[in-house]
Every structure is written in structure tokens, then in C-alpha cells.
Write a protein that holds these residues in place. Structure first.
Motif, mmCIF file in Angstrom:
data_model
loop_
_atom_site.group_PDB
_atom_site.id
_atom_site.type_symbol
_atom_site.label_atom_id
_atom_site.label_comp_id
_atom_site.label_asym_id
_atom_site.label_seq_id
_atom_site.Cartn_x
_atom_site.Cartn_y
_atom_site.Cartn_z
ATOM 1 N N ASN A 143 -41.094 -80.139 143.967
ATOM 2 C CA ASN A 143 -40.854 -80.924 145.189
ATOM 3 C C ASN A 143 -41.678 -82.214 145.231
ATOM 4 N N LYS A 144 -41.913 -82.764 144.041
ATOM 5 C CA LYS A 144 -42.723 -83.969 143.975
ATOM 6 C C LYS A 144 -42.261 -84.833 142.810
ATOM 7 N N THR A 145 -42.155 -86.158 143.034
ATOM 8 C CA THR A 145 -41.790 -87.094 141.972
ATOM 9 C C THR A 145 -43.051 -87.568 141.273
ATOM 10 N N ARG A 146 -43.036 -87.455 139.950
ATOM 11 C CA ARG A 146 -44.220 -87.812 139.176
ATOM 12 C C ARG A 146 -43.837 -88.689 137.997
ATOM 13 N N CYS A 147 -44.787 -89.513 137.556
ATOM 14 C CA CYS A 147 -44.618 -90.331 136.358
ATOM 15 C C CYS A 147 -45.454 -89.691 135.252
ATOM 16 N N ILE A 148 -44.787 -89.209 134.199
ATOM 17 C CA ILE A 148 -45.479 -88.466 133.150
ATOM 18 C C ILE A 148 -45.152 -89.061 131.776
ATOM 19 N N TYR A 149 -45.933 -88.649 130.760
ATOM 20 C CA TYR A 149 -45.570 -89.006 129.394
ATOM 21 C C TYR A 149 -44.197 -88.418 129.109
ATOM 22 N N ASN A 150 -43.341 -89.172 128.487
ATOM 23 C CA ASN A 150 -41.964 -88.752 128.232
ATOM 24 C C ASN A 150 -41.930 -87.643 127.176
ATOM 25 N N PRO A 151 -41.647 -86.391 127.566
ATOM 26 C CA PRO A 151 -41.650 -85.298 126.588
ATOM 27 C C PRO A 151 -40.474 -85.361 125.627
ATOM 28 N N GLU A 152 -39.437 -86.138 125.970
ATOM 29 C CA GLU A 152 -38.262 -86.237 125.107
ATOM 30 C C GLU A 152 -38.347 -87.393 124.117
ATOM 31 N N ALA A 153 -39.397 -88.187 124.204
ATOM 32 C CA ALA A 153 -39.548 -89.298 123.258
ATOM 33 C C ALA A 153 -39.798 -88.749 121.857
#
Length: 321
Positions: free
Chosen positions: A157-167
Motif C-alpha cells: 500500500n505504498k509507492t516506492r522508488c527502488i533499484y530495478n530488479p528486472e534490469a
């Protein structure tokens, strides 16, 4: 996160960020170097002014807009696209510019001290202006690949900016090592080499105190972040939760970040400690500001003067025009 559940590392970072914002005097440094006579060459003056600007950008983008907002908002604006992807372009752009300005200042001073034939071509205001412009431009251009390193996700229930795990892992490793080489390893090698040669060859040790202090403090305050960023980005820890302080690597990484950011706020104090002329000009500015403030407090306002004259005139007709 409620105050009762705050990890001590979060509290320490909040205090550090506040201290950095309050203690930073980059604008004062810029103005003193620009407007006062600090007995510096014109090219050195431009480089030191540019370092002040780049350090201010580091504090604005990383300390104010990222870290401070992070601890005061549940969902900072940079948690959403396109800011999540753009954030590191501005962060790394400012940081890289600050780093390479220290490097070129080191190179310029080495040339000025030891290479008289090249000094007339390299140690000039025109060359310094072009070099500074190129550093700011290329620092941000080289940061553009970071656009694809982060992603905005909605979890718990929260929008976060994370390292892209699909990169792709190859892309991430290339990006990390490129950033590490250009922001840490190459600058460290250049600074260590030139400072070592300068101290070995120069008999006028006092003339290189500022150079060595600025460049070596940058290295010492940045080395922890350099090591932890390599570990975080090139191991399985790449996908770990960076807010989980049960992981020792997160504590080490954020400690390194705080030390690295403190360099952006410390340069004025380095100038004060190492340069007597800068210290004199700084104290002169402080006295000038205090005297003006005192005059403003002691000067009688015009409306009070007018009332006083009117009152005296009514009692003594001879004072009336």
C-alpha cells in the motif's frame, strides 16, 4: 514509521541532514572568493567558486530533495515516475561534477607549481571557464544511464522508488563499475599521484596546504561510500530492502553516504583553517554585516524624526519653516 519505532540510524541521518543544511556555507564561500581578495590566482578562484556551486547542488538534490523529504513524507514525489528515473541523473550529475572539479583543481595547481611552460596555456581564466563548463555538461551526460537503474513500484500500500530488479545484471554491473571508476577510482589515483608529486617536489609546503587539504578530505570522506556502493550493486544484496537496518551493509552504506555528503558542506571550513587571507576576509565580512545590522537598529526611523520635529515646531514657532 512512528518515532517509537525509529531505528537509531534513521535518527542519526535526520540529525546529520539538518546539521549539513545548517552548517553549509557554500554561498558565503562563493561570495567571499568572488568579491574579496583572497590572494588566489584567477583560475583557482574560478575552480573554487565552481566547487562551491557543485557542492550546493549536491546538498540540494541529495540532502534536501531526496533524503530530507524521504523522512518527512510517506510517499515522496520522487517515488513516482518520471522523477524516480530522473532522480539519479541529477544526483550523480551533481556529485560527479563536484568530484571532477576537485580533480581538475588538483591538476591545475600541479601544473601551476611545476610546469612553467604549460602554465601560461592551462592556468588561465579562459581555460578554467571552458573546463568547468565541460565538467558540468559531461557529468550529467554520463549520469543519463542511471535513468534505467531505478523503477517505481507499489508494494504494501505504498509507492516506492527502488533499484530495478528486472534490469539485466550485465547492465547493472557495467553501470556500477563505470560510476565507480569515474567517481572514485580514477579521481583517487589522480589526486594521490599529483599530491604525492607536489609534496615531494615542492619546497614551499605552505603554498600547497589548501590543495592537499581539499583533495585529501574529499578522498577520506568518500572511500566508505565507494566500497559499500560496489558491494551493494554487484552482489545479491542489490535486491535487498535499503530501509532494513537489520542488515549491516545498509548501516555501512548510509554511514558512507553521510560522510561523503559532509564533504559538500565542509569546504568553507577547510578554507578558514588553511588560508589566513580567506580567514581575514571572512571575519571582515562578518564585522561588516554586524556593523550594518547595528546601524539599522540604532538609526531613528524617519517617521519618528518627523513627529519629533512637528512636536518641537508646535512648541517653538521659530522652528516652523
Amino acid at each position: 514509521m512512528s518515532p517509537q519505532k525509529k531505528h537509531w540510524m534513521v535518527t542519526l541521518q535526520e540529525m546529520t541532514q539538518l546539521t549539513l543544511m545548517l552548517s553549509s556555507a557554500n554561498i558565503i564561500t562563493f561570495l567571499i572568493i568572488w568579491r574579496r581578495n583572497c590572494m588566489l590566482s584567477k583560475s583557482s578562484t574560478l575552480y573554487l567558486m565552481a566547487i562551491s556551486v557543485a557542492d550546493s547542488l549536491v546538498l540540494i538534490f541529495i540532502v534536501v530533495l531526496e533524503l530530507s523529504v524521504k523522512y518527512h513524507q510517506q510517499e515522496p514525489f520522487w517515488s513516482y515516475e518520471p522523477w524516480c528515473s530522473l532522480r539519479d541523473i541529477f544526483n550523480y550529475g551533481a556529485y560527479n561534477a563536484s568530484t571532477w572539479l576537485v580533480v581538475v583543481f588538483t591538476v591545475e595547481r600541479f601544473v601551476a607549481i611545476h610546469t612553467w611552460k604549460m602554465k601560461t596555456k592551462i592556468c588561465t581564466p579562459r581555460c578554467a571557464a571552458w573546463t568547468i563548463t565541460a565538467i558540468f555538461v559531461f557529468s550529467h551526460l554520463f549520469a543519463i544511464p542511471h535513468f534505467w537503474s531505478n523503477t517505481s513500484v507499489y508494494v504494501n500500500n505504498k509507492t516506492r522508488c527502488i533499484y530495478n530488479p528486472e534490469a539485466p545484471s550485465q547492465f547493472i554491473h557495467t553501470l556500477v563499475w563505470f560510476q565507480t571508476l569515474q567517481a572514485y577510482i580514477f579521481p583517487f589515483l589522480i589526486i594521490l599521484t599529483l599530491n604525492g608529486l607536489t609534496l615531494h617536489l615542492t619546497s614551499r609546503r605552505k603554498s600547497v596546504v589548501l590543495l592537499v587539504t581539499v583533495s585529501m578530505s574529499f578522498m577520506l570522506l568518500s572511500v566508505t561510500r565507494a566500497i559499500t556502493q560496489i558491494i551493494l550493486r554487484t552482489t545479491p544484496m542489490y535486491t535487498c530492502d535499503r530501509n532494513d537496518y537489520n542488515l549491516q551493509i545498509n548501516i555501512a552504506a548510509d554511514t558512507g553516504t553521510m560522510l561523503s555528503l559532509s564533504n559538500a558542506a565542509a569546504n568553507m571550513y577547510l578554507y578558514v583553517c588553511t588560508q589566513s587571507k580567506f580567514r581575514q576576509e571572512f571575519l571582515a565580512c562578518v564585522r561588516q554585516v554586524r556593523s550594518k545590522h547595528f546601524e539599522e537598529l540604532t538609526v531613528t526611523p524617519l517617521w519618528i524624526q518627523a513627529v519629533s520635529v512637528s512636536s518641537l515646531s508646535s512648541r517653538n514657532p521659530r522652528l516652523t519653516p
